[in-house]
Design a protein around this motif. Structure first.
Motif, PDB file in Angstrom:
ATOM      1  N   HIS A  46       0.831  -1.218   0.000  1.00 50.28           N
ATOM      2  CA  HIS A  46       0.000   0.000   0.000  1.00 50.28           C
ATOM      3  C   HIS A  46       0.864   1.266   0.000  1.00 50.28           C
ATOM      4  O   HIS A  46       0.473   2.293   0.554  1.00 50.28           O
ATOM      5  N   CYS A  47       2.022   1.203  -0.640  1.00 49.11           N
ATOM      6  CA  CYS A  47       2.973   2.308  -0.548  1.00 49.11           C
ATOM      7  C   CYS A  47       2.699   3.442  -1.524  1.00 49.11           C
ATOM      8  O   CYS A  47       3.247   4.540  -1.356  1.00 49.11           O
ATOM      9  N   VAL A  48       1.891   3.210  -2.553  1.00 52.08           N
ATOM     10  CA  VAL A  48       1.596   4.276  -3.512  1.00 52.08           C
ATOM     11  C   VAL A  48       0.341   5.000  -3.025  1.00 52.08           C
ATOM     12  O   VAL A  48      -0.773   4.503  -3.167  1.00 52.08           O
ATOM     13  N   GLU A  49       0.529   6.149  -2.448  1.00 53.11           N
ATOM     14  CA  GLU A  49      -0.559   6.856  -1.782  1.00 53.11           C
ATOM     15  C   GLU A  49      -0.957   8.110  -2.542  1.00 53.11           C
ATOM     16  O   GLU A  49      -0.115   8.780  -3.146  1.00 53.11           O
ATOM     17  N   THR A  50      -2.222   8.433  -2.481  1.00 53.98           N
ATOM     18  CA  THR A  50      -2.710   9.644  -3.123  1.00 53.98           C
ATOM     19  C   THR A  50      -4.046  10.021  -2.498  1.00 53.98           C
ATOM     20  O   THR A  50      -4.480   9.408  -1.520  1.00 53.98           O
ATOM     21  N   THR A  51      -4.670  11.019  -3.054  1.00 49.56           N
ATOM     22  CA  THR A  51      -5.979  11.449  -2.586  1.00 49.56           C
ATOM     23  C   THR A  51      -6.940  11.514  -3.759  1.00 49.56           C
ATOM     24  O   THR A  51      -6.525  11.578  -4.921  1.00 49.56           O
ATOM     25  N   GLY A  52      -8.213  11.484  -3.454  1.00 49.29           N
ATOM     26  CA  GLY A  52      -9.244  11.596  -4.471  1.00 49.29           C
ATOM     27  C   GLY A  52     -10.519  12.132  -3.839  1.00 49.29           C
ATOM     28  O   GLY A  52     -10.595  12.302  -2.616  1.00 49.29           O
ATOM     29  N   THR A  53     -11.493  12.394  -4.648  1.00 47.16           N
ATOM     30  CA  THR A  53     -12.762  12.903  -4.134  1.00 47.16           C
ATOM     31  C   THR A  53     -13.933  12.187  -4.791  1.00 47.16           C
ATOM     32  O   THR A  53     -13.817  11.668  -5.909  1.00 47.16           O
ATOM     33  N   VAL A  54     -15.036  12.146  -4.068  1.00 53.40           N
ATOM     34  CA  VAL A  54     -16.291  11.608  -4.573  1.00 53.40           C
ATOM     35  C   VAL A  54     -17.364  12.656  -4.313  1.00 53.40           C
ATOM     36  O   VAL A  54     -17.453  13.211  -3.207  1.00 53.40           O
ATOM     37  N   THR A  55     -18.170  12.945  -5.315  1.00 53.68           N
ATOM     38  CA  THR A  55     -19.249  13.911  -5.157  1.00 53.68           C
ATOM     39  C   THR A  55     -20.492  13.211  -4.631  1.00 53.68           C
ATOM     40  O   THR A  55     -21.029  12.311  -5.288  1.00 53.68           O
ATOM     41  N   LEU A  56     -20.921  13.588  -3.433  1.00 50.54           N
ATOM     42  CA  LEU A  56     -22.099  12.980  -2.826  1.00 50.54           C
ATOM     43  C   LEU A  56     -23.378  13.569  -3.437  1.00 50.54           C
ATOM     44  O   LEU A  56     -23.441  14.758  -3.747  1.00 50.54           O
ATOM     45  N   VAL A  57     -24.364  12.695  -3.578  1.00 51.34           N
ATOM     46  CA  VAL A  57     -25.662  13.082  -4.143  1.00 51.34           C
ATOM     47  C   VAL A  57     -26.743  12.775  -3.114  1.00 51.34           C
ATOM     48  O   VAL A  57     -26.684  11.744  -2.434  1.00 51.34           O
ATOM     49  N   GLN A  58     -27.689  13.643  -3.003  1.00 52.12           N
ATOM     50  CA  GLN A  58     -28.756  13.464  -2.018  1.00 52.12           C
ATOM     51  C   GLN A  58     -29.420  12.090  -2.156  1.00 52.12           C
ATOM     52  O   GLN A  58     -29.828  11.687  -3.235  1.00 52.12           O
ATOM     53  N   GLY A  59     -29.478  11.372  -1.046  1.00 56.53           N
ATOM     54  CA  GLY A  59     -30.164  10.087  -1.004  1.00 56.53           C
ATOM     55  C   GLY A  59     -29.396   8.918  -1.585  1.00 56.53           C
ATOM     56  O   GLY A  59     -29.890   7.791  -1.565  1.00 56.53           O
ATOM     57  N   THR A  60     -28.180   9.128  -2.078  1.00 60.46           N
ATOM     58  CA  THR A  60     -27.398   8.062  -2.719  1.00 60.46           C
ATOM     59  C   THR A  60     -26.315   7.569  -1.764  1.00 60.46           C
ATOM     60  O   THR A  60     -25.564   8.367  -1.199  1.00 60.46           O
ATOM     61  N   VAL A  61     -26.249   6.258  -1.593  1.00 63.44           N
ATOM     62  CA  VAL A  61     -25.276   5.690  -0.651  1.00 63.44           C
ATOM     63  C   VAL A  61     -24.119   4.981  -1.338  1.00 63.44           C
ATOM     64  O   VAL A  61     -23.102   4.717  -0.708  1.00 63.44           O
ATOM     65  N   GLU A  62     -24.227   4.657  -2.615  1.00 59.66           N
ATOM     66  CA  GLU A  62     -23.196   3.880  -3.321  1.00 59.66           C
ATOM     67  C   GLU A  62     -22.552   4.730  -4.405  1.00 59.66           C
ATOM     68  O   GLU A  62     -23.239   5.352  -5.212  1.00 59.66           O
ATOM     69  N   TYR A  63     -21.199   4.725  -4.430  1.00 50.81           N
ATOM     70  CA  TYR A  63     -20.463   5.550  -5.386  1.00 50.81           C
ATOM     71  C   TYR A  63     -19.264   4.775  -5.918  1.00 50.81           C
ATOM     72  O   TYR A  63     -18.647   3.992  -5.189  1.00 50.81           O
ATOM     73  N   ALA A  64     -18.931   5.009  -7.182  1.00 53.18           N
ATOM     74  CA  ALA A  64     -17.710   4.445  -7.755  1.00 53.18           C
ATOM     75  C   ALA A  64     -16.515   5.227  -7.242  1.00 53.18           C
ATOM     76  O   ALA A  64     -16.574   6.451  -7.092  1.00 53.18           O
TER      77      ALA A  64
END
Length: 219
Positions: A46-64
């Motif tokens: 797990h040595c290659v580290e980075t950051t990312g973001t996910v845009t949350l949508v009202q009422g949605t619990v599952e995201y790619a």
């Protein structure tokens, strides 16, 4: 030689193989082995580290999970998330939980997610968000690009690739010895550099009362 380029790393591999230029082993073969070892190291440590973001949508619990990341040093276009180390919204961290606890502890009126679960290349949040938001992620990703590995891990590429070359040359004892060296080093690198412990209250505990005993000279 600094291991800052694929060419330099390949040269170090050839040095151990005692083959300065392509003979039994082509550059393409060595580069392929180095890519395989890079992928193995990134997944296991797990040595290659980075950051990312996910845009949350009202009422949605599952995201790619994101397939592009904020760290410009990661050049592998096929990199995928191996593990989520942290998720936070508006500077408030989420707790990682198993799916079995969903909906069991939060009050039904809660509208801001506080829990997350990773499942493959997807993330689930609970409870469902009441509005839009940006979920920030701290993640490790896989990569078969050798220069994506931190410098402190690149020396592991050499025994990993040489062991594959020895295996192809049917020098099975040498291949096994090098592979054992490689896997042991991976274990220690992950333990020493990558595993993240947490401070506990006991670690910071200071005794409520400390007594000092003075012994008289000659007593």
């Amino acid at each position: 030689m600094p291991l800052d380029t694929l060419a330099n790393i390949r040269t170090e591999v050839r040095s151990l193989l005692n083959e300065a230029t392509a003979g039994l082993f082509s550059d393409a073969q060595i580069d392929e082995w180095l890519g395989q070892v890079s992928l193995d190291i990134s997944v296991k440590t797990h040595c290659v580290e980075t950051t990312g973001t996910v845009t949350l949508v009202q009422g949605t619990v599952e995201y790619a999970l994101p397939t592009t990341f904020a760290n410009p040093a990661i050049t592998d276009t096929e990199a995928r998330v191996v593990k989520i180390y942290g998720a936070y919204l508006s500077n408030v961290g989420f707790l990682r939980v198993r799916p079995q606890v969903w909906g069991r502890k939060q009050p039904v009126t809660q509208t801001v997610p506080t829990w997350y679960t990773q499942w493959g290349q997807r993330i689930f949040v609970q409870p469902p968000p009441s509005g839009a938001g940006t979920l920030s992620l701290l993640v490790s990703v896989n990569s078969d690009t050798v220069t994506d590995l931190p410098m402190s891990y690149r020396h592991l590429l050499i025994p990993g690739a040489v062991s594959r070359a020895k295996l192809r040359d049917r020098k099975y004892a040498e291949a096994a010895q090098l592979y054992a060296e490689y896997t042991n080093s991976i274990m220690y690198q992950r333990t020493d550099l990558q595993e993240r412990g947490t401070d506990t209250q006991a670690d910071q505990n200071i005794p409520d009362r400390a007594e000092r005993t003075v012994v008289a000279a000659g007593g």
